[in-house]
Scaffold this active site. Structure first.
Site, PDB file in Angstrom:
ATOM      1  CB  CYS A   1      -0.941  -0.001   1.193  1.00 19.34           C
ATOM      2  SG  CYS A   1      -1.982  -1.451   1.203  1.00 19.34           S
TER       3      CYS A   1
ATOM      4  CG  HIS B   1      -3.178   3.147   2.010  1.00 20.83           C
ATOM      5  ND1 HIS B   1      -3.679   2.784   0.777  1.00 20.83           N
ATOM      6  CD2 HIS B   1      -3.244   2.032   2.784  1.00 20.83           C
ATOM      7  CE1 HIS B   1      -4.018   1.501   0.811  1.00 20.83           C
ATOM      8  NE2 HIS B   1      -3.765   1.029   2.016  1.00 20.83           N
TER       9      HIS B   1
ATOM     10  CG  ASN C   1      -6.324  -1.368   1.069  1.00 20.76           C
ATOM     11  OD1 ASN C   1      -5.653  -0.913   0.147  1.00 20.76           O
ATOM     12  ND2 ASN C   1      -5.788  -1.842   2.185  1.00 20.76           N
TER      13      ASN C   1
HETATM   14  N1  ACO Z   1     -17.689  -9.426   9.473  1.00 27.43           N
HETATM   15  C1  ACO Z   1     -18.083  -9.688  10.733  1.00 27.43           C
HETATM   16  N2  ACO Z   1     -17.219  -9.958  11.732  1.00 27.43           N
HETATM   17  C2  ACO Z   1     -15.911  -9.965  11.448  1.00 27.43           C
HETATM   18  C3  ACO Z   1     -15.426  -9.716  10.154  1.00 27.43           C
HETATM   19  C4  ACO Z   1     -16.365  -9.440   9.144  1.00 27.43           C
HETATM   20  N3  ACO Z   1     -16.009  -9.168   7.873  1.00 27.43           N
HETATM   21  N4  ACO Z   1     -14.066  -9.768  10.169  1.00 27.43           N
HETATM   22  C5  ACO Z   1     -13.717 -10.052  11.440  1.00 27.43           C
HETATM   23  N5  ACO Z   1     -14.827 -10.180  12.209  1.00 27.43           N
HETATM   24  C6  ACO Z   1     -14.905 -10.476  13.635  1.00 27.43           C
HETATM   25  C7  ACO Z   1     -13.680 -11.221  14.164  1.00 27.43           C
HETATM   26  O1  ACO Z   1     -13.817 -12.622  13.947  1.00 27.43           O
HETATM   27  C8  ACO Z   1     -13.703 -10.857  15.614  1.00 27.43           C
HETATM   28  O2  ACO Z   1     -14.654 -11.664  16.269  1.00 27.43           O
HETATM   29  P1  ACO Z   1     -14.387 -12.222  17.769  1.00 27.43           P
HETATM   30  O3  ACO Z   1     -14.302 -10.980  18.631  1.00 27.43           O
HETATM   31  O4  ACO Z   1     -15.584 -13.063  18.023  1.00 27.43           O
HETATM   32  O5  ACO Z   1     -13.102 -12.977  17.700  1.00 27.43           O
HETATM   33  C9  ACO Z   1     -14.239  -9.433  15.634  1.00 27.43           C
HETATM   34  O6  ACO Z   1     -14.911  -9.253  14.367  1.00 27.43           O
HETATM   35  C10 ACO Z   1     -13.160  -8.373  15.761  1.00 27.43           C
HETATM   36  O7  ACO Z   1     -12.102  -8.668  14.840  1.00 27.43           O
HETATM   37  P2  ACO Z   1     -10.860  -7.722  14.684  1.00 27.43           P
HETATM   38  O8  ACO Z   1      -9.926  -8.338  13.670  1.00 27.43           O
HETATM   39  O9  ACO Z   1     -10.306  -7.385  16.028  1.00 27.43           O
HETATM   40  O10 ACO Z   1     -11.569  -6.414  14.031  1.00 27.43           O
HETATM   41  P3  ACO Z   1     -10.987  -4.995  13.796  1.00 27.43           P
HETATM   42  O11 ACO Z   1     -11.824  -3.995  14.468  1.00 27.43           O
HETATM   43  O12 ACO Z   1      -9.500  -4.956  14.028  1.00 27.43           O
HETATM   44  O13 ACO Z   1     -11.226  -4.800  12.216  1.00 27.43           O
HETATM   45  C11 ACO Z   1      -9.928  -4.845  10.183  1.00 27.43           C
HETATM   46  C12 ACO Z   1     -10.600  -5.676  11.277  1.00 27.43           C
HETATM   47  C13 ACO Z   1     -11.024  -4.074   9.452  1.00 27.43           C
HETATM   48  C14 ACO Z   1      -9.217  -5.775   9.235  1.00 27.43           C
HETATM   49  C15 ACO Z   1      -8.924  -3.834  10.830  1.00 27.43           C
HETATM   50  O14 ACO Z   1      -8.143  -4.515  11.780  1.00 27.43           O
HETATM   51  C16 ACO Z   1      -7.996  -3.157   9.842  1.00 27.43           C
HETATM   52  O15 ACO Z   1      -8.423  -2.326   9.049  1.00 27.43           O
HETATM   53  N6  ACO Z   1      -6.698  -3.437   9.947  1.00 27.43           N
HETATM   54  C17 ACO Z   1      -5.646  -2.690   9.199  1.00 27.43           C
HETATM   55  C18 ACO Z   1      -5.625  -3.011   7.733  1.00 27.43           C
HETATM   56  C19 ACO Z   1      -4.489  -2.266   7.076  1.00 27.43           C
HETATM   57  O16 ACO Z   1      -4.314  -1.085   7.235  1.00 27.43           O
HETATM   58  N7  ACO Z   1      -3.642  -2.998   6.360  1.00 27.43           N
HETATM   59  C20 ACO Z   1      -2.466  -2.381   5.765  1.00 27.43           C
HETATM   60  C21 ACO Z   1      -2.644  -2.029   4.355  1.00 27.43           C
HETATM   61  S1  ACO Z   1      -3.143  -3.384   3.349  1.00 27.43           S
HETATM   62  C22 ACO Z   1      -1.816  -3.730   2.248  1.00 27.43           C
HETATM   63  O17 ACO Z   1      -0.697  -3.348   2.413  1.00 27.43           O
HETATM   64  C23 ACO Z   1      -2.157  -4.647   1.056  1.00 27.43           C
END
Ligand code: ACO
Length: 332
Positions: A114, A255, A285
């Site tokens: 990214c 980003h 993204n």
């Molecule tokens: N729908 C419903 N529930 C979900 C989903 C979904 N799509 N995905 C995860 N959950 C659940 C999980 O299983 C978890 O459940 P649990 O509490 O029962 O275990 C709960 O939701 C919380 O999961 P988290 O992973 O802690 O959720 P979070 O609030 O962190 O959101 C996300 C996840 C959106 C992926 C976030 O962490 C994020 O944006 N991370 C950064 C991404 C990023 O910036 N990446 C870098 C760039 S990408 C690149 O370089 C290609």
């Protein structure tokens, strides 16, 4: 000394749209969860026979047309992508150059996930300032749908396809010049975000039995925390190093990974809402394409004016991160 100036921007988003409701038919998720946790409502998805380079070419044609620089005067094409047309060779940049009928330019890809667009901006700047090149076409292009696991709700809700391009050219006028670009990486966080199989790092046996490893895998929550911390520090550093105050930024273009990351960094920097460019709702993204696609949106909306100052920042797999201070300096 030659300086490097951002002359133009262009972008392309494929016509097919994948909504949050569509995703609820594929994995256990909901529009409400995706909207609340990421800010994403829909993403664009390329056709099966639409290559990363095809999207890059569409964006590049617009950027070249808007630059006022003749296509024949482009002397280098650099593409940032983690979803290239072909795994090892030829590079997507050479395919873009070929489709643009630029047959004797320097062309190569870089892989910085990214952060790719910030990296290629720094490469264009360095080549121009050294006097080696005059007009560099930089392209961030991604067909992430091809490397997304649509059975993994933790990642498939995030990614989309698209491309953005810019023409960077030499200028004698320091006022027009890109002020600074910071790039960095820390491979100790490599396992937070990776496609484990398909390269020389995984044995062939594993490739056969674990085909899913060719898709992106992410420790989302850990990545989120490192992203907010790293980006906030990096943006503060580049502003301080150049003695520029937040109020002097016309458009902060982060980003587009997650609205909550954008908001957290924007708030930490005390950015006003109208300074922050947010397009994550409609594109998701798109990795290396996300920043130029976002700049293109404000350009096409008539909000980006000659002489205005852009602050870019990005974070991605590697881990990589970077930021840039870039005046918009069109020739026409
Ligand atoms: N729908 C419903 N529930 C979900 C989903 C979904 N799509 N995905 C995860 N959950 C659940 C999980 O299983 C978890 O459940 P649990 O509490 O029962 O275990 C709960 O939701 C919380 O999961 P988290 O992973 O802690 O959720 P979070 O609030 O962190 O959101 C996300 C996840 C959106 C992926 C976030 O962490 C994020 O944006 N991370 C950064 C991404 C990023 O910036 N990446 C870098 C760039 S990408 C690149 O370089 C290609």
């Amino acid at each position: 000394m030659a300086y490097a100036a951002l002359r133009s921007i262009g972008a392309y988003a494929p016509k097919n749209i994948l909504t949050n409701d569509d995703l609820t038919k594929m994995v256990d998720t909901s529009d409400e969860w995706i909207t609340k946790r990421t800010g994403i409502k829909e993403r664009h998805i390329a056709d099966k026979d639409e290559f990363t380079s095809d999207m890059g070419v569409s964006a590049a044609k617009l950027a070249i047309e808007r630059s006022g620089i003749a296509k024949e005067d482009i002397d280098m094409v650099v593409c940032a992508t983690i979803s290239p047309d072909y795994f090892n060779m030829p590079s997507t940049a050479t395919m873009i150059a070929k489709k643009l009928e630029l047959n004797s330019v320097t062309a190569f890809d870089i892989s910085a996930a990214c952060t790719g667009f910030v990296y290629i901006l720094s490469i264009a700047k360095a080549f121009i300032e050294s006097g080696m090149k005059k007009n560099v076409l930089i392209v961030g292009a991604e067909k992430l749908s091809a490397i997304t696991d649509y059975t993994d709700r933790g990642t498939c809700i995030l990614f989309g396809d698209g491309a953005g391009a810019a023409v960077i050219s030499a200028t004698e006028n320091k006022e027009e010049a890109i002020i600074d670009v910071h790039t960095a990486a820390d491979g100790t966080y490599a396992d937070l975000l990776m496609t484990p199989n398909g390269g020389t790092g995984s044995p062939h046996d594993a490739l056969e039995s674990e085909a899913a490893g060719v898709y992106m895998q992410m420790k989302g929550n850990e990545t989120f925390k490192v992203a907010v911390r790293t980006l906030t520090k990096d943006v503060k550093d580049i502003l301080e190093a150049n003695n520029i105050k937040t109020e002097q930024i016309d458009h902060f273009v982060p980003h587009q990974a997650n609205f909550r990351i954008i908001k957290a960094v924007g708030d930490a920097l005390k950015m006003k809402e109208d300074q922050v460019v947010v397009t994550v709702a409609k594109y998701g993204n798109t990795s290396g394409a996300s920043i130029p696609m976002a700049i293109n949106d404000i350009y096409e909306e008539g909000k980006l004016k000659k002489g205005q100052l852009l602050l870019l920042d990005a974070f991605g797999g590697g881990l990589t991160w970077g930021s840039a201070l870039v005046p918009f300096s069109p020739l026409k």
